[in-house]
Design a protein around this motif. Sequence first.
Motif, PDB file in Angstrom:
ATOM      1  N   ASP A  11      24.926  -6.844  -0.614  1.00 11.98           N
ATOM      2  CA  ASP A  11      26.264  -6.314  -0.977  1.00 11.98           C
ATOM      3  C   ASP A  11      26.619  -5.279   0.284  1.00 11.98           C
ATOM      4  O   ASP A  11      25.830  -4.362   0.490  1.00 11.98           O
ATOM      5  CB  ASP A  11      26.574  -5.481  -2.389  1.00 11.98           C
ATOM      6  CG  ASP A  11      26.506  -6.605  -3.442  1.00 11.98           C
ATOM      7  OD1 ASP A  11      26.561  -7.753  -3.332  1.00 11.98           O
ATOM      8  OD2 ASP A  11      25.967  -6.086  -4.494  1.00 11.98           O
ATOM      9  N   VAL A  12      27.827  -5.221   0.737  1.00  6.83           N
ATOM     10  CA  VAL A  12      28.078  -4.424   1.907  1.00  6.83           C
ATOM     11  C   VAL A  12      29.104  -3.489   1.446  1.00  6.83           C
ATOM     12  O   VAL A  12      30.448  -4.270   0.604  1.00  6.83           O
ATOM     13  CB  VAL A  12      28.733  -5.193   2.933  1.00  6.83           C
ATOM     14  CG1 VAL A  12      29.021  -4.265   4.183  1.00  6.83           C
ATOM     15  CG2 VAL A  12      27.569  -5.858   3.710  1.00  6.83           C
ATOM     16  N   TRP A  13      29.417  -2.177   1.640  1.00 10.81           N
ATOM     17  CA  TRP A  13      30.193  -1.349   1.179  1.00 10.81           C
ATOM     18  C   TRP A  13      30.563  -0.577   2.274  1.00 10.81           C
ATOM     19  O   TRP A  13      30.033  -0.249   3.071  1.00 10.81           O
ATOM     20  CB  TRP A  13      29.765  -0.374   0.176  1.00 10.81           C
ATOM     21  CG  TRP A  13      29.310  -0.891  -1.243  1.00 10.81           C
ATOM     22  CD1 TRP A  13      28.226  -1.398  -1.453  1.00 10.81           C
ATOM     23  CD2 TRP A  13      30.084  -0.617  -2.410  1.00 10.81           C
ATOM     24  NE1 TRP A  13      28.166  -1.829  -2.837  1.00 10.81           N
ATOM     25  CE2 TRP A  13      29.427  -1.361  -3.479  1.00 10.81           C
ATOM     26  CE3 TRP A  13      31.622  -0.265  -2.785  1.00 10.81           C
ATOM     27  CZ2 TRP A  13      29.884  -1.447  -4.831  1.00 10.81           C
ATOM     28  CZ3 TRP A  13      31.909  -0.294  -4.111  1.00 10.81           C
ATOM     29  CH2 TRP A  13      31.206  -0.811  -5.195  1.00 10.81           C
ATOM     30  N   ILE A  14      31.992  -0.251   2.328  1.00 10.88           N
ATOM     31  CA  ILE A  14      32.877   0.549   3.213  1.00 10.88           C
ATOM     32  C   ILE A  14      32.944   2.141   2.802  1.00 10.88           C
ATOM     33  O   ILE A  14      33.268   2.119   1.669  1.00 10.88           O
ATOM     34  CB  ILE A  14      33.915   0.123   3.773  1.00 10.88           C
ATOM     35  CG1 ILE A  14      33.833  -0.952   4.876  1.00 10.88           C
ATOM     36  CG2 ILE A  14      35.001   1.465   4.354  1.00 10.88           C
ATOM     37  CD1 ILE A  14      35.107  -1.488   5.531  1.00 10.88           C
ATOM     38  N   TYR A 116      19.644  -5.157  -5.286  1.00  8.81           N
ATOM     39  CA  TYR A 116      19.947  -5.791  -4.240  1.00  8.81           C
ATOM     40  C   TYR A 116      19.845  -5.210  -2.902  1.00  8.81           C
ATOM     41  O   TYR A 116      20.261  -3.915  -2.892  1.00  8.81           O
ATOM     42  CB  TYR A 116      21.383  -6.327  -4.454  1.00  8.81           C
ATOM     43  CG  TYR A 116      21.879  -7.177  -5.718  1.00  8.81           C
ATOM     44  CD1 TYR A 116      20.984  -8.126  -6.212  1.00  8.81           C
ATOM     45  CD2 TYR A 116      23.032  -7.438  -5.994  1.00  8.81           C
ATOM     46  CE1 TYR A 116      21.223  -8.927  -7.331  1.00  8.81           C
ATOM     47  CE2 TYR A 116      23.545  -7.832  -7.152  1.00  8.81           C
ATOM     48  CZ  TYR A 116      22.565  -8.770  -7.629  1.00  8.81           C
ATOM     49  OH  TYR A 116      22.861  -9.597  -8.786  1.00  8.81           O
ATOM     50  N   PRO A 117      19.705  -5.742  -1.638  1.00 12.78           N
ATOM     51  CA  PRO A 117      19.991  -5.090  -0.480  1.00 12.78           C
ATOM     52  C   PRO A 117      21.391  -4.691  -0.468  1.00 12.78           C
ATOM     53  O   PRO A 117      22.253  -5.320  -0.659  1.00 12.78           O
ATOM     54  CB  PRO A 117      19.730  -6.038   0.564  1.00 12.78           C
ATOM     55  CG  PRO A 117      18.842  -7.083  -0.100  1.00 12.78           C
ATOM     56  CD  PRO A 117      19.390  -7.110  -1.476  1.00 12.78           C
ATOM     57  N   ILE A 118      21.438  -3.535   0.154  1.00  6.15           N
ATOM     58  CA  ILE A 118      22.632  -2.685   0.299  1.00  6.15           C
ATOM     59  C   ILE A 118      22.946  -2.515   1.696  1.00  6.15           C
ATOM     60  O   ILE A 118      22.094  -1.685   2.575  1.00  6.15           O
ATOM     61  CB  ILE A 118      23.012  -1.441  -0.430  1.00  6.15           C
ATOM     62  CG1 ILE A 118      22.625  -1.916  -2.214  1.00  6.15           C
ATOM     63  CG2 ILE A 118      24.013  -0.659  -0.287  1.00  6.15           C
ATOM     64  CD1 ILE A 118      23.920  -2.520  -2.754  1.00  6.15           C
ATOM     65  N   GLY A 119      24.337  -2.764   2.212  1.00  4.36           N
ATOM     66  CA  GLY A 119      24.584  -2.376   3.534  1.00  4.36           C
ATOM     67  C   GLY A 119      25.999  -1.328   3.490  1.00  4.36           C
ATOM     68  O   GLY A 119      26.662  -1.393   2.502  1.00  4.36           O
ATOM     69  N   LEU A 120      25.894  -0.466   4.019  1.00  2.00           N
ATOM     70  CA  LEU A 120      26.726   0.798   4.084  1.00  2.00           C
ATOM     71  C   LEU A 120      27.599   1.023   5.595  1.00  2.00           C
ATOM     72  O   LEU A 120      26.933   1.046   6.561  1.00  2.00           O
ATOM     73  CB  LEU A 120      26.132   2.206   3.938  1.00  2.00           C
ATOM     74  CG  LEU A 120      25.258   2.238   2.551  1.00  2.00           C
ATOM     75  CD1 LEU A 120      24.574   3.500   2.641  1.00  2.00           C
ATOM     76  CD2 LEU A 120      26.407   2.028   1.383  1.00  2.00           C
ATOM     77  N   VAL A 121      28.918   0.499   5.748  1.00  3.85           N
ATOM     78  CA  VAL A 121      29.585   0.805   6.810  1.00  3.85           C
ATOM     79  C   VAL A 121      30.174   2.117   6.764  1.00  3.85           C
ATOM     80  O   VAL A 121      31.055   2.495   5.950  1.00  3.85           O
ATOM     81  CB  VAL A 121      30.749  -0.469   6.764  1.00  3.85           C
ATOM     82  CG1 VAL A 121      31.601  -0.091   8.023  1.00  3.85           C
ATOM     83  CG2 VAL A 121      29.941  -1.600   6.910  1.00  3.85           C
ATOM     84  N   ASN A 122      29.710   3.072   7.373  1.00  4.99           N
ATOM     85  CA  ASN A 122      30.222   4.390   7.526  1.00  4.99           C
ATOM     86  C   ASN A 122      31.522   4.507   8.719  1.00  4.99           C
ATOM     87  O   ASN A 122      31.082   4.681   9.675  1.00  4.99           O
ATOM     88  CB  ASN A 122      28.904   5.657   7.883  1.00  4.99           C
ATOM     89  CG  ASN A 122      29.658   6.966   7.800  1.00  4.99           C
ATOM     90  OD1 ASN A 122      30.169   7.220   6.998  1.00  4.99           O
ATOM     91  ND2 ASN A 122      28.785   7.693   8.794  1.00  4.99           N
ATOM     92  N   THR A 123      32.648   4.724   8.051  1.00  7.56           N
ATOM     93  CA  THR A 123      33.799   4.853   9.339  1.00  7.56           C
ATOM     94  C   THR A 123      34.600   5.953   8.502  1.00  7.56           C
ATOM     95  O   THR A 123      35.482   5.806   7.689  1.00  7.56           O
ATOM     96  CB  THR A 123      34.259   3.702   9.020  1.00  7.56           C
ATOM     97  OG1 THR A 123      35.430   3.521  10.111  1.00  7.56           O
ATOM     98  CG2 THR A 123      34.916   2.917   7.969  1.00  7.56           C
TER      99      THR A 123
END
Length: 214
Positions: A11-14, A116-123
């Motif tokens: 799962d990818v979160w912004i 779950y693997p986690i993706g973090l988009v830091n913007t």
Amino acid sequence: PIILKDILFGDVWICSGQSNMAFLLEHAFNGSKYVNASNQYKNLRMFTSFKNNSTKPLHEQPAIEENWTISSPSGVSQDISKNGKTTFSSALDDNWLYMSAVCYLFGVEILKHTKYPIGLVNTNWGGTKVEFWSSAESLASCSDDGSKDNISNGGAYNGMISPLLNMTLYGAIWYQGESNSGDALTHIDPYGFPMAKYGCTFPAMINDWRKKFN
């Protein structure tokens, strides 16, 4: 041939907003503990946008602050000395953006909970108003005359959010509002009553992001 290695599906979160979202992990309470413990979360991956103010929506980011990186002391804090000891930056602004304390700690807790693997988009960008993160369509929906607000608005949306629209996201977290705290009652709600414009622009931005990210 193109060879891809170390690929995760998760799962990818912004994580977006102003300075409270940009606040560095190493400056958080017990920040050194979090930095030094970051090696244990190999299924947590992080990406940090470069600050970019654009007058038109972009499809690609012209620069990246931190490309996709595995959670590690050097990934969450660039102040890692050559002998492996953690040192800390004196910079308290958000020109140096990895890694957001709120974003990282959120990601760690989600990872622990979901497995779950986690993706973090830091913007993020300190001191910014919600209008700066809003598309032209979103801004127009909150203009009483139906027109777009002045061209300085939408800059972060165009330069930092629009290039991410091809991503498949699980969700977004947002930490902003202080820069809009002085808004006067300048907007008329559907019932004819005056309201702070943030009461329109913030929900409009949320709905617009949801639509644009599908």
